[in-house]
Design a protein around this motif. Structure first.
Motif, PDB file in Angstrom:
ATOM      1  N   GLY A 137      37.719   6.046  30.926  1.00  0.00           N
ATOM      2  CA  GLY A 137      39.061   5.963  31.502  1.00  0.00           C
ATOM      3  C   GLY A 137      40.101   5.781  30.416  1.00  0.00           C
ATOM      4  O   GLY A 137      41.205   6.325  30.478  1.00  0.00           O
ATOM      5  N   THR A 186      45.801   0.545  29.295  1.00  0.00           N
ATOM      6  CA  THR A 186      47.030   1.185  29.775  1.00  0.00           C
ATOM      7  C   THR A 186      48.098   1.170  28.680  1.00  0.00           C
ATOM      8  O   THR A 186      48.673   2.213  28.337  1.00  0.00           O
ATOM      9  CB  THR A 186      47.552   0.446  31.032  1.00  0.00           C
ATOM     10  OG1 THR A 186      46.480   0.308  31.965  1.00  0.00           O
ATOM     11  CG2 THR A 186      48.694   1.202  31.675  1.00  0.00           C
ATOM     12  N   VAL A 203      50.180   2.167  37.167  1.00  0.00           N
ATOM     13  CA  VAL A 203      48.766   1.858  37.434  1.00  0.00           C
ATOM     14  C   VAL A 203      48.614   1.608  38.933  1.00  0.00           C
ATOM     15  O   VAL A 203      49.435   0.910  39.524  1.00  0.00           O
ATOM     16  CB  VAL A 203      48.340   0.591  36.657  1.00  0.00           C
ATOM     17  CG1 VAL A 203      46.890   0.248  36.931  1.00  0.00           C
ATOM     18  CG2 VAL A 203      48.575   0.777  35.168  1.00  0.00           C
ATOM     19  N   GLN A 263      41.262   2.433  38.875  1.00  0.00           N
ATOM     20  CA  GLN A 263      40.731   1.553  39.926  1.00  0.00           C
ATOM     21  C   GLN A 263      40.936   2.149  41.315  1.00  0.00           C
ATOM     22  O   GLN A 263      40.754   1.445  42.307  1.00  0.00           O
ATOM     23  CB  GLN A 263      41.439   0.186  39.847  1.00  0.00           C
ATOM     24  CG  GLN A 263      41.298  -0.487  38.488  1.00  0.00           C
ATOM     25  CD  GLN A 263      41.983  -1.845  38.414  1.00  0.00           C
ATOM     26  OE1 GLN A 263      42.525  -2.345  39.386  1.00  0.00           O
ATOM     27  NE2 GLN A 263      41.947  -2.458  37.248  1.00  0.00           N
ATOM     28  N   PHE A 293      33.641   3.401  34.681  1.00  0.00           N
ATOM     29  CA  PHE A 293      33.052   2.132  34.229  1.00  0.00           C
ATOM     30  C   PHE A 293      32.230   1.582  35.412  1.00  0.00           C
ATOM     31  O   PHE A 293      32.639   1.712  36.563  1.00  0.00           O
ATOM     32  CB  PHE A 293      34.186   1.171  33.826  1.00  0.00           C
ATOM     33  CG  PHE A 293      33.712  -0.095  33.197  1.00  0.00           C
ATOM     34  CD1 PHE A 293      33.357  -0.121  31.859  1.00  0.00           C
ATOM     35  CD2 PHE A 293      33.597  -1.272  33.941  1.00  0.00           C
ATOM     36  CE1 PHE A 293      32.897  -1.302  31.273  1.00  0.00           C
ATOM     37  CE2 PHE A 293      33.138  -2.446  33.363  1.00  0.00           C
ATOM     38  CZ  PHE A 293      32.792  -2.455  32.023  1.00  0.00           C
ATOM     39  N   LYS A 311      33.689   0.179  38.646  1.00  0.00           N
ATOM     40  CA  LYS A 311      34.678   0.917  39.418  1.00  0.00           C
ATOM     41  C   LYS A 311      34.066   1.408  40.745  1.00  0.00           C
ATOM     42  O   LYS A 311      32.848   1.409  40.914  1.00  0.00           O
ATOM     43  CB  LYS A 311      35.198   2.107  38.599  1.00  0.00           C
ATOM     44  CG  LYS A 311      35.909   1.668  37.316  1.00  0.00           C
ATOM     45  CD  LYS A 311      37.122   0.807  37.623  1.00  0.00           C
ATOM     46  CE  LYS A 311      38.010   0.568  36.426  1.00  0.00           C
ATOM     47  NZ  LYS A 311      37.669  -0.636  35.662  1.00  0.00           N
ATOM     48  N   GLY A 352      32.462   6.597  31.220  1.00  0.00           N
ATOM     49  CA  GLY A 352      32.835   7.951  31.624  1.00  0.00           C
ATOM     50  C   GLY A 352      34.222   7.927  32.220  1.00  0.00           C
ATOM     51  O   GLY A 352      34.720   6.868  32.625  1.00  0.00           O
TER      52      GLY A 352
HETATM   53  C1  PLP Z   1      43.619  -0.042  35.135  1.00  0.00           C
HETATM   54  C2  PLP Z   1      42.598   0.437  34.137  1.00  0.00           C
HETATM   55  N1  PLP Z   1      42.967   1.316  33.199  1.00  0.00           N
HETATM   56  C3  PLP Z   1      42.086   1.796  32.307  1.00  0.00           C
HETATM   57  C4  PLP Z   1      40.781   1.383  32.300  1.00  0.00           C
HETATM   58  C5  PLP Z   1      39.876   1.900  31.231  1.00  0.00           C
HETATM   59  O1  PLP Z   1      38.749   2.528  31.703  1.00  0.00           O
HETATM   60  P1  PLP Z   1      37.383   2.571  30.829  1.00  0.00           P
HETATM   61  O2  PLP Z   1      36.801   1.211  30.857  1.00  0.00           O
HETATM   62  O3  PLP Z   1      36.560   3.580  31.539  1.00  0.00           O
HETATM   63  O4  PLP Z   1      37.750   3.008  29.468  1.00  0.00           O
HETATM   64  C6  PLP Z   1      40.344   0.459  33.262  1.00  0.00           C
HETATM   65  C7  PLP Z   1      38.952  -0.024  33.388  1.00  0.00           C
HETATM   66  O5  PLP Z   1      38.236  -0.449  32.616  1.00  0.00           O
HETATM   67  C8  PLP Z   1      41.286  -0.046  34.195  1.00  0.00           C
HETATM   68  O6  PLP Z   1      40.921  -0.934  35.113  1.00  0.00           O
END
Ligand code: PLP
Length: 368
Positions: free
Chosen positions: A60, A89, A131, A158, A181, A184, A192
């Motif tokens: 993500g 973010t 978000v 999310q 993740f 999720k 991924g």
């Molecule tokens: C709001 C938000 N943005 C970005 C991410 C990043 O995703 P990842 O962990 O797959 O890199 C997450 C989760 O981990 C998230 O909850």
């Protein structure tokens, strides 16, 4: 009784045969990098979320980074976003050398206050990154109406399957970023992510960026500089085994949320706002607000209940972002959320007696 915040083993057990078959399919095919499983998942998720294209990526975080990168975000640019989210973010904006311009969240939903965010738009604003926190979509219609020319990159990590005004998360803006993740709603067996978009040329650029900037169809020819940001074929196959169940997972989360609302009425805590007409929240988290949050968390832990604080330190107060110049008090709603939020177990496999026990213990804590 023990109630974990999340029980990944329960979900795996319920889908074990389909997951084993998916893994075996990849192992037998020998096709481990991109290929039919990744393409299949891209087509299926684009259909589910309502976009023309989807590009499978490594996480993500990388979905966010690549979307901003593909948009050409860099030094001198501003990107308006929220201080109340997972680190990635704001981190993705900062990694590209752009300036994160932060805006406080709404009191109830804890999503970006889109009316105030729109007012922060300047000639340097290259994008908005709202978000959809905890599985509830932000009011993107407000951003679109106020700043129609500024692209929106949705952080939908999310919120896969969430909906607002008939449009699904990730399908409103130029791009929607999903995370797989494990915690999720659609979780892989590792990292991924996916970028959703209906802009074909943006999708082509993302496909190039995830493979070292190589020109599609011309191996070892590079017109732009990219990196290795590919989604694993194995993860894609596992996710495809889970995808047919996503709707029932979301429905179970919504049922659990409704049950908590019924059982926690009258307790002096704040519950997440009820869904508005035309809104579908997928409850990646069920977050209550409690004045004596830390004592409550400790009490629940002593009674075998797992909870989590998302997020204890808002992003503007992280040491690495001190240079942005926002101090304590800059975003009162985000800071209050950091002080009072507590996520309760809400996962689809949570059993009714477990949920009732959680509610009972919260009531007992307050003597209710
Ligand atoms: C709001 C938000 N943005 C970005 C991410 C990043 O995703 P990842 O962990 O797959 O890199 C997450 C989760 O981990 C998230 O909850």
């Amino acid at each position: 009784m023990r109630v974990p915040l999340l029980d990944l083993k329960a979900q795996t057990a319920s889908l074990r045969a389909a997951i084993d078959a998916a893994i075996a399919r990849v192992v037998t095919s020998g096709h481990f990098i991109l290929g039919p499983e990744v393409e299949g998942l891209e087509v299926e998720l684009a259909a589910l979320c309502g976009t023309r294209c989807a590009v499978g990526v490594s996480s993500g975080t990388d979905a966010l980074l690549m979307s901003l990168w593909a948009l050409g975000v860099g030094p001198g640019d501003e990107v308006v976003t929220t201080p109340y989210s997972f680190f990635a973010t704001v981190g993705s904006i900062a990694r590209l050398g752009a300036r994160p311009v932060l805006c406080d969240v709404e009191r109830g939903t804890l999503n970006l206050d889109c009316a105030r965010a729109a007012a922060l738009c300047t000639a340097r604003t290259k994008a908005f990154v709202p978000v959809h926190l905890y599985g509830r979509m932000a009011r993107l219609e407000v951003l679109r109406a106020a700043c129609p020319r500024v692209p929106i990159i949705e952080d939908a990590a999310q919120a896969v399957g969430a909906e607002r005004q008939g449009v699904r998360a990730g399908a409103v803006g130029l791009a929607g970023c999903l995370s797989f993740f494990p915690s999720k709603n659609l979780g892989a067996f590792g990292d991924g992510g996916m970028v959703l978009t209906s802009d074909q040329s943006f999708a082509t650029r993302l496909r190039s960026l995830r493979a070292h900037g190589s020109t599609p169809g011309r191996k070892y020819h590079h017109e732009i500089v990219g990196g290795n940001f590919r989604l694993d074929a194995l993860q894609a196959a596992i996710l495809r085994a889970k995808l047919p169940h996503l709707e029932s997972f979301s429905a179970a989360r919504a049922r659990n949320a409704a049950r908590y609302r019924a059982l926690l009425g009258g307790v002096p805590i704040e519950l997440p706002p009820a869904e508005e007409p035309g809104e579908r929240c997928v409850y990646n988290q069920f977050v209550i607000r409690a004045e004596k949050r830390d004592v409550l968390q400790d009490y629940l832990k002593q009674h075998g209940i797992g909870t989590e604080v998302y997020y204890p330190v808002p992003l503007h107060l992280q040491p690495c972002f001190a240079g942005l110049g926002y101090g304590p008090g800059a975003f009162p709603e985000a800071e209050d959320a950091a002080r009072t939020s507590l996520a309760l177990p809400i996962y689809p496999e949570l059993e009714a007696p477990q949920l009732e026990y959680v509610a009972e213990q919260i009531r007992a804590f307050y003597g209710a």
